[in-house]
Structures are given as C-alpha cells and as structure tokens.
Scaffold this motif. Sequence first.
Motif, short mmCIF file in Angstrom:
data_model
loop_
_atom_site.label_atom_id
_atom_site.label_comp_id
_atom_site.label_asym_id
_atom_site.label_seq_id
_atom_site.Cartn_x
_atom_site.Cartn_y
_atom_site.Cartn_z
N TYR A 10 0.91 -1.15 -0.11
CA TYR A 10 -0.13 0.03 0.09
C TYR A 10 0.82 1.41 0.03
CZ TYR A 10 -3.48 -3.50 1.23
OH TYR A 10 -4.62 -4.58 1.14
N PRO A 11 1.07 1.77 -1.35
CA PRO A 11 2.11 2.83 -1.40
C PRO A 11 1.57 4.09 -0.56
CG PRO A 11 1.20 2.24 -3.51
CD PRO A 11 0.88 1.34 -2.46
N ALA A 12 2.36 4.97 -0.25
CA ALA A 12 1.96 6.44 0.37
C ALA A 12 1.77 7.24 -0.93
CB ALA A 12 2.97 6.98 1.21
N SER A 13 1.28 8.53 -0.60
CA SER A 13 0.82 9.37 -1.77
C SER A 13 0.06 8.59 -2.81
CB SER A 13 2.30 10.05 -1.89
OG SER A 13 2.81 10.61 -1.19
N CYS A 14 -1.11 8.00 -2.25
CA CYS A 14 -1.56 7.18 -3.37
C CYS A 14 -3.16 7.44 -3.24
CB CYS A 14 -1.15 5.85 -3.09
SG CYS A 14 -2.11 4.30 -4.16
N LEU A 15 -3.93 7.46 -4.12
CA LEU A 15 -5.30 7.54 -4.20
C LEU A 15 -5.83 6.01 -4.41
CD1 LEU A 15 -7.99 9.12 -4.56
CD2 LEU A 15 -7.73 9.23 -7.04
N TYR A 16 -6.82 5.61 -3.38
CA TYR A 16 -7.36 4.46 -3.53
C TYR A 16 -8.75 4.53 -3.82
CZ TYR A 16 -3.06 2.74 -1.21
OH TYR A 16 -1.80 2.45 -0.61
N ILE A 17 -9.08 3.81 -4.86
CA ILE A 17 -10.64 4.03 -5.37
C ILE A 17 -11.20 2.95 -4.96
CG2 ILE A 17 -11.83 4.17 -7.32
CD1 ILE A 17 -10.12 5.64 -8.75
N VAL A 18 -12.04 2.94 -4.01
CA VAL A 18 -12.60 1.85 -3.26
C VAL A 18 -14.10 1.74 -3.27
CG1 VAL A 18 -12.98 1.23 -0.73
CG2 VAL A 18 -10.94 2.61 -1.21
#
Length: 297
Positions: free
Chosen positions: A16-24
């Motif tokens: 789970y990388p940082a500075s990331c947008l997770y579309i959930v």
Amino acid sequence: MTDVNSLLTHAAQQSYPASCLYIVATPIGNVADISLRALHVLSMVDFVACEDTRNTGQLFNQLGLSKPLVAAHQHNENEVAQKIIQRLGQGESVALVSDAGTPAISDPGARIADAVRLAGFKIVPIPGASAATAALSASGLLNDQFYFVGFLPGKAGQRESLLTSLQHVTATLVFYEAPHRIQETVAALTGLYAGTRQIVFARELTKLFEEIHRCPLADASAWLSADPHRLKGEYVVLLEGAKTDQNADQIEARRVLKILLESCPVKQAAQLAAQLTGQKKNALYQLALELQSNVED
C-alpha cells in the motif's frame, strides 16, 4: 479453515504505497459485502473523499471506522481534485468512495482520478460489489458481451436519440435507473425496440426486498404496474441485444430513407419508410434526422 482475522492479516500484507489515491468500491446495499481489502484501506488512509459525507458516515458507523471525510461530488470534483493532489504531495494517502459501488462508474470520481493521474501520483483500485455484474450474472441472458450505458439522459429527446443509436448493438444493454423514471424508460424502450426482446429488472440488489424479473419487453409495462412496490428502489435494467439479422434491417432502412429524403420532409419520409419496411416509425424518424444531418454537414 481460514478465519477472518487471518484474512485481514493477509490483506494488510499487501503493498500500500503512500501518496496514493485508492479508489474503493463500497457495498451496493448489503453492508456485509464490504471486502477485507476495502476495510483495511479505509482504516489506514489519512482521509476519505466521498460523494455524500452523511451516507459514508453512516456506512463507517456500521463498519466501526472513523476518518475525516471530504465531500467530492459532481459539482466540486475539479476543486476537490486539487486539494487531494496537494495532500498527496505532502505524503498523505486518500480513499475515494461513492454512495454505493465503484466511484467513477455512473458516479463522480473520473475527473478526480484523471487529475491525480496527470499530477503523477499512483492510483490503486480496490474492487468490490457491482450492481451491473450482479444483475448480469443472475439474468440468464446468453451473451458473452454487454454494453454498459448507465443512466439515460433525463430529457425525453436526448433519451430517445441515445436509445435509437443503440438499437442495433448486439451486446446486452445495461442501464441504471431511478424509481421515479423507470416507467418513462420502459415506455421509451417499448417504443423503439422489438417487444420480443427479453428485459431483466433487477431491483434493490443485495437488499431486503431484492427482486429480479425477466420477461419480454412487450410485457414490461404491465409487470411494473402490477405492484406499486415496483416503483420503489434503484434498478438495473438489462435489455437483450439485437439479433444479428437486424443489421440487414438497418441497411434496408437507411437505403429507403435516403431515397425518400431526396423528395420528402423528414416526418413524411419516416412515415413512408415505416409502411415500406414494417419498422417502427419513431426509430425511423430518428434515423432520418441523423441521415439528414450528415447530408447537411
């Protein structure tokens, strides 16, 4: 037997990388349909951008989650996208959710995802429940292809124009519809498509009063009217695709209309073409408008 805690541990071991947008993706009705990866991501991000903070707040209460919520809907997507990008640049991570299902699929989110991508940040999708695929899986329609339309335009003219353009698509057509418009949509379909086509109504999927019904299009209006409860709840509507031999009908309709339009106005050309070909006048009228527009262009 694998228990839930070990599965949650497995979910946590993913990257789970940082500075990331997770579309959930979130549940479409039944809260138990939340995925374990979605739970983990929603618990670890710094904040959540959501279509409606009230709806997402209720979901989080059910899931035992507490996160800062930022409204991200169709009227402020561009503005929120810039705020998200700024916080991603500070090393934070964000989850994007809609009221139900997957963001950016007939819901806000596409502009945010595009802006984040252009800004050079990573986007990770967390898949989950889907109303469209749930309806298709239970429909029994024998077609390996489907054409996702989503919500039809609210204005009658635009709706009819779009439906006319889809008449000869051989894939199963997939629509989303609100309860207050379902009768109008069925009336439009009935006016433009053969009554022998199969239609599937999937209402309130995964909820307490879930209902899935399949019938010929000609019987659809009567089925809707038979029970007032059928005018409540969100719908997925599936329409059987065109038979391949209907392509020949389309070619013939175009040929006849082109000849008639040389000497007749659009309305008269459509009326005469309907008499000559046996096809529906409304559909021929829309096709005539298209042909005339192409000539004028």
